[in-house]
Enzyme design. Sequence first.
Site, PDB file in Angstrom:
ATOM      1  CG  HIS A 127      -0.417   0.277   2.509  1.00  0.00           C
ATOM      2  ND1 HIS A 127      -0.114  -0.722   3.411  1.00  0.00           N
ATOM      3  CD2 HIS A 127      -0.077   1.433   3.126  1.00  0.00           C
ATOM      4  CE1 HIS A 127       0.374  -0.188   4.518  1.00  0.00           C
ATOM      5  NE2 HIS A 127       0.407   1.119   4.366  1.00  0.00           N
ATOM      6  CG  ASP A 157      -0.042  -4.017   2.717  1.00  0.00           C
ATOM      7  OD1 ASP A 157       0.169  -3.477   1.610  1.00  0.00           O
ATOM      8  OD2 ASP A 157      -0.144  -3.375   3.781  1.00  0.00           O
ATOM      9  CB  SER A 231       3.155   1.639   6.091  1.00  0.00           C
ATOM     10  OG  SER A 231       1.920   1.472   6.731  1.00  0.00           O
TER      11      SER A 231
END
Length: 492
Positions: A127, A157, A231
Amino acid sequence: MTVVTERRRLPASGARGTGSGILRRGAVALAGAGIIVWSGVASAATGGYADLVDKVAPSVVAVFTTQARPATEAGPSPFGPGRPFEDFARRFGIPVPQLGPQNQGPAHALGSGFVIDPSGYVVTNNHVVDGATEVKIKLADAEEYPATVIGTDPETDLALLKVSAPKPLPAATFGSSASLRVGDEVIAVGNPFGLGGTVTAGIVSARGRAIDNGPYVDFIQTDAAINRGNSGGPLFDTDGQVVGVNSAILSPNGGSVGVGFAIPSDTVKAVIAQLKDSGQVERGWLGVSVQPVTPEIAAAIGLEDRNGALVAQVVPGGPSDGHLRPGDVIRSVGGKTVESVRELPKLIAASQIGQTAEIGLIRDGRPLDVAVEIGRREPKTAGLTPGGGKSERTAALGRLGVTVAPVTDEVRSSLGLDESAQGAVVTSLKPDGAAAKAGLVTGDVIERINGRVVRAPRDLEAAVHDAGNPSVLVLINRRGSTLFVGIRLADA
């Protein structure tokens, strides 16, 4: 509470966020006449995390991306043509805006990552780079390089990048997430809010967390602070090995509240190896839809426990067609126990495509081993549309708490069913009735009950009337997808 994946989108000005009013571990605060002391997390034996950070921080990078932003329609202006203040604008020389598509320029976002190979391979979250037209990484020494996306895996992911640098890059090493224990100390290093090189410490709060992010990841939960921009960054153990990739937080406000989630390193290693080899991830496929074995289902089919995954549907022409049946309870794959429905997709996905796997199951109350050749998985989606029709209500159906109607051509068309679909379509449910409690919804088509075929509402009525067990096993068709539901009937 919401689960947030932590890619930080920069404001249009490119300004970076800053924090204030931070109370750090080890700080001292005065409260009235008393003194409150917050003790540090670092163990006294290690004297803190400084040596560990010196070792691992050089392998951590900041990831900056650019995405094309499509033209959008400008919102209505109160000073525009035909608007309330048009005359006011003209009188005082305010320019009247021309409404229409407005190009706002590219969007920018940031995340974190870490080098896994001195030649320039970098791991981050999917992402973080999804939809990016340009990707750059920034090393701990402030050197910046353009990056190429080698491959991504939205199912977990994860993404693999490659940078071309004039020198070998400092690389991190993977540890084993399987050896982690709840309570083990960990540190997260990343790029929250674009600040770069930020270290937070905590412990493993839990293992095997499911956060509705697909069937292939059981997350590590940690209280090490993870914020927007973290992230894709690594979660290190105290030996300096990567045991997870920080990916999401559970938060009421978008900021860290001490509930963060990381993809286990054992999962990361397997996925990244495939991305590095071919740029994509292939997974095994069994060709069935499965669901949990609830207490009601276990009681209805005579199981002593709830272990395994109940086959709700076998895909025609799929690997299991002719080998498995709806109602089978899968207990093992290749000798590995399937204790819950979440374990089956991971076991099958990790199986070699084309390999024959021994599926241990329970069928009609008896154990059975079936050989199935593993196929290649393709994405599939399914939905639900409620249906309607003329309702029929009987005393027997009152025990289910439903009204039903025949499956007509109109119903089939409305629900997207095959022309051959038959049964009794649920047109309403009693809110506290047996069927509603079991999860049925309007539009569900009841096709079987306790193994008896339901071709019309009267067949459903007869099956409920004849049920000798307070729990019945119902097969429903929900817009083309079938699943079993165990229902405990209300008293007659």
